[in-house]
Design a protein around this motif. Structure first.
Motif, PDB file in Angstrom:
ATOM      1  N   LEU A 192     -28.915  32.258  18.059  1.00 43.45           N
ATOM      2  CA  LEU A 192     -28.372  33.261  17.148  1.00 43.45           C
ATOM      3  C   LEU A 192     -29.524  34.066  16.575  1.00 43.45           C
ATOM      4  O   LEU A 192     -30.672  33.617  16.524  1.00 43.45           O
ATOM      5  CB  LEU A 192     -27.589  32.603  16.021  1.00 43.45           C
ATOM      6  CG  LEU A 192     -26.430  31.698  16.429  1.00 43.45           C
ATOM      7  CD1 LEU A 192     -25.785  31.070  15.199  1.00 43.45           C
ATOM      8  CD2 LEU A 192     -25.393  32.479  17.227  1.00 43.45           C
ATOM      9  N   SER A 193     -29.222  35.254  16.128  1.00 44.54           N
ATOM     10  CA  SER A 193     -30.256  36.124  15.581  1.00 44.54           C
ATOM     11  C   SER A 193     -29.693  36.922  14.424  1.00 44.54           C
ATOM     12  O   SER A 193     -28.505  37.250  14.398  1.00 44.54           O
ATOM     13  CB  SER A 193     -30.783  37.078  16.669  1.00 44.54           C
ATOM     14  OG  SER A 193     -31.673  38.022  16.122  1.00 44.54           O
ATOM     15  N   SER A 194     -30.556  37.231  13.480  1.00 44.96           N
ATOM     16  CA  SER A 194     -30.179  38.149  12.397  1.00 44.96           C
ATOM     17  C   SER A 194     -30.665  39.561  12.687  1.00 44.96           C
ATOM     18  O   SER A 194     -30.529  40.448  11.852  1.00 44.96           O
ATOM     19  CB  SER A 194     -30.780  37.665  11.068  1.00 44.96           C
ATOM     20  OG  SER A 194     -32.199  37.650  11.144  1.00 44.96           O
ATOM     21  N   GLU A 195     -31.242  39.767  13.878  1.00 44.59           N
ATOM     22  CA  GLU A 195     -31.900  41.035  14.206  1.00 44.59           C
ATOM     23  C   GLU A 195     -31.130  41.837  15.257  1.00 44.59           C
ATOM     24  O   GLU A 195     -31.733  42.544  16.063  1.00 44.59           O
ATOM     25  CB  GLU A 195     -33.321  40.768  14.726  1.00 44.59           C
ATOM     26  CG  GLU A 195     -34.109  39.709  13.965  1.00 44.59           C
ATOM     27  CD  GLU A 195     -34.310  40.086  12.512  1.00 44.59           C
ATOM     28  OE1 GLU A 195     -34.800  41.196  12.253  1.00 44.59           O
ATOM     29  OE2 GLU A 195     -33.964  39.276  11.631  1.00 44.59           O
ATOM     30  N   GLY A 196     -29.811  41.749  15.253  1.00 49.01           N
ATOM     31  CA  GLY A 196     -29.037  42.415  16.297  1.00 49.01           C
ATOM     32  C   GLY A 196     -29.283  43.909  16.387  1.00 49.01           C
ATOM     33  O   GLY A 196     -29.236  44.494  17.477  1.00 49.01           O
ATOM     34  N   GLY A 197     -29.565  44.552  15.253  1.00 46.70           N
ATOM     35  CA  GLY A 197     -29.766  46.000  15.258  1.00 46.70           C
ATOM     36  C   GLY A 197     -31.081  46.446  15.853  1.00 46.70           C
ATOM     37  O   GLY A 197     -31.310  47.655  16.012  1.00 46.70           O
ATOM     38  N   VAL A 198     -31.958  45.493  16.220  1.00 50.04           N
ATOM     39  CA  VAL A 198     -33.252  45.883  16.789  1.00 50.04           C
ATOM     40  C   VAL A 198     -33.072  46.622  18.112  1.00 50.04           C
ATOM     41  O   VAL A 198     -33.965  47.374  18.545  1.00 50.04           O
ATOM     42  CB  VAL A 198     -34.146  44.629  16.959  1.00 50.04           C
ATOM     43  CG1 VAL A 198     -33.670  43.766  18.113  1.00 50.04           C
ATOM     44  CG2 VAL A 198     -35.616  45.021  17.137  1.00 50.04           C
ATOM     45  N   LEU A 199     -31.921  46.468  18.770  1.00 50.23           N
ATOM     46  CA  LEU A 199     -31.684  47.170  20.027  1.00 50.23           C
ATOM     47  C   LEU A 199     -31.586  48.679  19.820  1.00 50.23           C
ATOM     48  O   LEU A 199     -31.901  49.462  20.729  1.00 50.23           O
ATOM     49  CB  LEU A 199     -30.417  46.644  20.696  1.00 50.23           C
ATOM     50  CG  LEU A 199     -30.473  45.162  21.107  1.00 50.23           C
ATOM     51  CD1 LEU A 199     -29.159  44.731  21.719  1.00 50.23           C
ATOM     52  CD2 LEU A 199     -31.630  44.900  22.066  1.00 50.23           C
ATOM     53  N   LEU A 200     -31.149  49.109  18.636  1.00 51.99           N
ATOM     54  CA  LEU A 200     -31.171  50.545  18.331  1.00 51.99           C
ATOM     55  C   LEU A 200     -32.608  51.056  18.280  1.00 51.99           C
ATOM     56  O   LEU A 200     -32.896  52.173  18.729  1.00 51.99           O
ATOM     57  CB  LEU A 200     -30.472  50.824  16.999  1.00 51.99           C
ATOM     58  CG  LEU A 200     -28.951  50.740  16.962  1.00 51.99           C
ATOM     59  CD1 LEU A 200     -28.455  51.066  15.559  1.00 51.99           C
ATOM     60  CD2 LEU A 200     -28.333  51.694  17.972  1.00 51.99           C
ATOM     61  N   LEU A 201     -33.511  50.243  17.712  1.00 52.79           N
ATOM     62  CA  LEU A 201     -34.913  50.636  17.673  1.00 52.79           C
ATOM     63  C   LEU A 201     -35.484  50.736  19.083  1.00 52.79           C
ATOM     64  O   LEU A 201     -36.275  51.632  19.380  1.00 52.79           O
ATOM     65  CB  LEU A 201     -35.724  49.628  16.844  1.00 52.79           C
ATOM     66  CG  LEU A 201     -35.327  49.488  15.376  1.00 52.79           C
ATOM     67  CD1 LEU A 201     -36.161  48.405  14.706  1.00 52.79           C
ATOM     68  CD2 LEU A 201     -35.494  50.810  14.641  1.00 52.79           C
ATOM     69  N   ARG A 202     -35.094  49.805  19.941  1.00 51.21           N
ATOM     70  CA  ARG A 202     -35.558  49.852  21.344  1.00 51.21           C
ATOM     71  C   ARG A 202     -35.116  51.156  22.002  1.00 51.21           C
ATOM     72  O   ARG A 202     -35.916  51.833  22.657  1.00 51.21           O
ATOM     73  CB  ARG A 202     -34.995  48.655  22.105  1.00 51.21           C
ATOM     74  CG  ARG A 202     -35.156  48.735  23.629  1.00 51.21           C
ATOM     75  CD  ARG A 202     -34.436  47.565  24.297  1.00 51.21           C
ATOM     76  NE  ARG A 202     -34.303  47.768  25.731  1.00 51.21           N
ATOM     77  CZ  ARG A 202     -35.220  47.411  26.628  1.00 51.21           C
ATOM     78  NH1 ARG A 202     -36.328  46.840  26.228  1.00 51.21           N
ATOM     79  NH2 ARG A 202     -35.018  47.617  27.916  1.00 51.21           N
ATOM     80  N   ARG A 203     -33.842  51.528  21.809  1.00 51.44           N
ATOM     81  CA  ARG A 203     -33.326  52.746  22.428  1.00 51.44           C
ATOM     82  C   ARG A 203     -34.033  53.987  21.869  1.00 51.44           C
ATOM     83  O   ARG A 203     -34.389  54.905  22.604  1.00 51.44           O
ATOM     84  CB  ARG A 203     -31.818  52.827  22.199  1.00 51.44           C
ATOM     85  CG  ARG A 203     -31.140  54.024  22.815  1.00 51.44           C
ATOM     86  CD  ARG A 203     -31.201  54.027  24.321  1.00 51.44           C
ATOM     87  NE  ARG A 203     -30.517  52.913  24.942  1.00 51.44           N
ATOM     88  CZ  ARG A 203     -29.206  52.870  25.174  1.00 51.44           C
ATOM     89  NH1 ARG A 203     -28.433  53.868  24.799  1.00 51.44           N
ATOM     90  NH2 ARG A 203     -28.677  51.834  25.773  1.00 51.44           N
ATOM     91  N   MET A 204     -34.273  53.994  20.542  1.00 48.80           N
ATOM     92  CA  MET A 204     -34.969  55.117  19.922  1.00 48.80           C
ATOM     93  C   MET A 204     -36.407  55.203  20.417  1.00 48.80           C
ATOM     94  O   MET A 204     -36.925  56.287  20.712  1.00 48.80           O
ATOM     95  CB  MET A 204     -34.945  54.943  18.392  1.00 48.80           C
ATOM     96  CG  MET A 204     -35.494  56.147  17.615  1.00 48.80           C
ATOM     97  SD  MET A 204     -34.338  57.538  17.618  1.00 48.80           S
ATOM     98  CE  MET A 204     -35.171  58.664  18.739  1.00 48.80           C
ATOM     99  N   ASP A 205     -37.046  54.055  20.539  1.00 49.64           N
ATOM    100  CA  ASP A 205     -38.431  54.010  21.004  1.00 49.64           C
ATOM    101  C   ASP A 205     -38.529  54.486  22.447  1.00 49.64           C
ATOM    102  O   ASP A 205     -39.473  55.197  22.825  1.00 49.64           O
ATOM    103  CB  ASP A 205     -38.973  52.590  20.859  1.00 49.64           C
ATOM    104  CG  ASP A 205     -40.453  52.488  21.161  1.00 49.64           C
ATOM    105  OD1 ASP A 205     -41.164  53.508  21.040  1.00 49.64           O
ATOM    106  OD2 ASP A 205     -40.916  51.388  21.508  1.00 49.64           O
ATOM    107  N   GLN A 206     -37.574  54.116  23.270  1.00 49.23           N
ATOM    108  CA  GLN A 206     -37.585  54.564  24.663  1.00 49.23           C
ATOM    109  C   GLN A 206     -37.439  56.075  24.748  1.00 49.23           C
ATOM    110  O   GLN A 206     -38.058  56.720  25.600  1.00 49.23           O
ATOM    111  CB  GLN A 206     -36.463  53.879  25.447  1.00 49.23           C
ATOM    112  CG  GLN A 206     -36.702  52.399  25.707  1.00 49.23           C
ATOM    113  CD  GLN A 206     -35.527  51.726  26.394  1.00 49.23           C
ATOM    114  OE1 GLN A 206     -34.374  52.137  26.230  1.00 49.23           O
ATOM    115  NE2 GLN A 206     -35.806  50.684  27.165  1.00 49.23           N
ATOM    116  N   ARG A 207     -36.637  56.639  23.871  1.00 47.93           N
ATOM    117  CA  ARG A 207     -36.474  58.093  23.883  1.00 47.93           C
ATOM    118  C   ARG A 207     -37.762  58.796  23.459  1.00 47.93           C
ATOM    119  O   ARG A 207     -38.144  59.816  24.047  1.00 47.93           O
ATOM    120  CB  ARG A 207     -35.322  58.483  22.949  1.00 47.93           C
ATOM    121  CG  ARG A 207     -35.193  59.980  22.752  1.00 47.93           C
ATOM    122  CD  ARG A 207     -33.982  60.348  21.926  1.00 47.93           C
ATOM    123  NE  ARG A 207     -32.752  60.169  22.700  1.00 47.93           N
ATOM    124  CZ  ARG A 207     -31.581  60.722  22.358  1.00 47.93           C
ATOM    125  NH1 ARG A 207     -31.488  61.466  21.274  1.00 47.93           N
ATOM    126  NH2 ARG A 207     -30.511  60.515  23.096  1.00 47.93           N
TER     127      ARG A 207
END
Length: 438
Positions: A28-43
């Motif tokens: 389990l993780s409390s950091e689920g929203g980090v995937l938005l950062l990944r997508r923003m960083d890729q852009r």
């Protein structure tokens, strides 16, 4: 050391049922929203550009963690609220963070991240400043060229609590500290230079501004540039060089006997008006003025005020034309927004964590916070427009949007991130993910 990971934690009773908790929930993780950062960083290509700027002189056969993965790990950690490298001793096993970084095994440990920081050099610091500036220009490439850019210059302090290199006692702040210099253009952070506190507040400002101005004029040759700052940057050499470069400025000017003498009659008139009307009185005016150390006379705007606390005169020096009240209230006082941005970069994204012994390691930490700030600002700008978080600060975005409980199921074909069904911002999250889709 006690093994508390699987120990039961008693939270009392609810009716006939006992409330118990433990840390045996699994992946389990409390950091689920980090995937938005990944997508923003890729852009943006932000952490990849930062890794390229840092370089890597390690022996390739002994490398387990690339510089790119370590920079992404550290920047995402700051965005998610984890200030120190020691936090990553546990976070390195977080499957959500691993997925965001692009690895399917443990991330870098605290000692590995510390070695990255302590190996920092001045050349790497200037290279990372180039990344911040390139990001600012790249985001606007293809759009209509700006007619004017206002560069807000400001200094703040980073308190020290150890034996850091080049740490000195500062009488105004009453502690040992550094005095970093920030340059913003609107909400965008262009530079953050760490400086010892024994330096003049205006030190390195002209060299830094020249670097920024040359790059901005190369991108937009016809842009008008205005430099804005408080009285700490009103130095003869700063004024001379800005005049020579054809850069406009609006800078605070410290009060002195000559300025007060020029404004004496107007201040007496305001005092009489205050006594007659009982309400605060304010007046704006301008006149030509040259300090003994200046090379020529310049325009000074006086904002005179008299209220319950008595007289409160303020002065600015500027190359801008126009109504004195407009220049002071709309052009100069707007610099207060830069102070809000500094607070966001320093407090919300931990730009004050100068706990390394080496000076240049602390400069790298400051720049990592700047990269995290850039990532969060672009997330708000590009993914959250039109949502209730469109004007939210970084800390609010983190708490409301990024901190989502998630279960991660990973196999050879896919990684499933099962976000909490009852999350209040699920529609905003979905909207942001859609906005950042390739």
């Amino acid at each position: 050391m006690p093994k508390c990971t699987h120990d039961k934690i008693d939270f009392g009773r609810m009716g006939r049922r006992v409330i118990e908790a433990d840390f045996s929930g699994g992946d389990l993780s409390s950091e689920g929203g980090v995937l938005l950062l990944r997508r923003m960083d890729q852009r943006l290509g932000l952490t990849a550009a930062a890794a390229a700027a840092l370089g890597d002189d390690r022996q390739a056969g002994k490398v387990h963690h690339s510089v790119a993965s370590m920079v992404a790990q550290r920047v995402y950690g700051l965005c998610m609220g984890w200030a120190d490298v020691c936090d990553h001793n546990a976070l390195r096993s977080d499957l959500a963070l691993q997925t965001a970084v692009g690895r399917d095994q443990a991330l870098a440990s605290a000692p590995t991240l510390s070695r990255l920081e302590t190996a920092a050099t001045p050349a790497q610091a200037w290279a990372l400043h180039g990344v911040l500036l390139d990001q600012f220009i790249a985001i606007r490439r293809g759009k209509r060229a700006p007619r004017e850019l206002v560069l807000d210059v400001d200094a703040t302090h980073v308190p020290l609590h150890g034996q850091q290199e080049r740490g000195f006692f500062h009488g105004y702040y009453d502690n040992y500290c550094y005095l970093p210099l920030y340059v913003f253009c609107g909400q965008d952070l262009l530079a953050c230079v760490l400086r010892p506190s024994d330096r003049d507040p205006a030190s390195v400002v002209t060299a830094l501004l020249k670097r920024l101005i040359d790059a901005l004029r190369q991108a937009w040759p016809r842009v008008r540039i205005v430099v804005r700052g408080d009285s700490g940057f009103c130095r003869p050499r700063v004024l001379r060089r800005l005049d020579r470069w054809g850069v406009d400025y609006v800078l605070g000017l410290q009060k002195n006997a000559r300025l007060l003498q020029r404004s004496e009659l107007a201040m007496l008139a305001l005092a009489d008006q205050y006594q007659a009307r009982g309400t605060k009185q304010r007046l704006h005016g301008d006149f030509g003025y040259a300090a003994d150390s200046w090379d020529r006379q310049r325009r000074v705007i006086a904002r005179l005020e008299h209220g319950p606390q008595g007289a409160n005169p303020r002065f600015i020096v500027t190359s801008l034309q126009g109504d004195p009240k407009y220049v002071y209230d709309k052009r100069y006082c707007s610099r207060g927004e830069a102070e809000n941005r500094i607070k966001e970069a320093q407090l919300d994204l931990f730009g004050r964590r100068a706990s390394c012994h080496r000076f240049w390691a602390n400069q790298l930490r400051l720049l990592l916070a700047a990269l995290a700030y850039t990532l969060m600002i672009q997330l708000r700008r590009q993914a959250l427009a039109g949502t209730e978080l469109a004007q939210a600060c970084t800390a609010t975005i983190r708490v409301k949007l990024l901190k989502i409980a998630a279960a991660i199921v990973r196999n050879t074909r896919r990684v499933r991130v099962l976000l909490a069904s009852s999350h209040p911002m699920r529609s905003a999250f979905a909207s942001a993910a859609q906005a950042l889709a390739p």
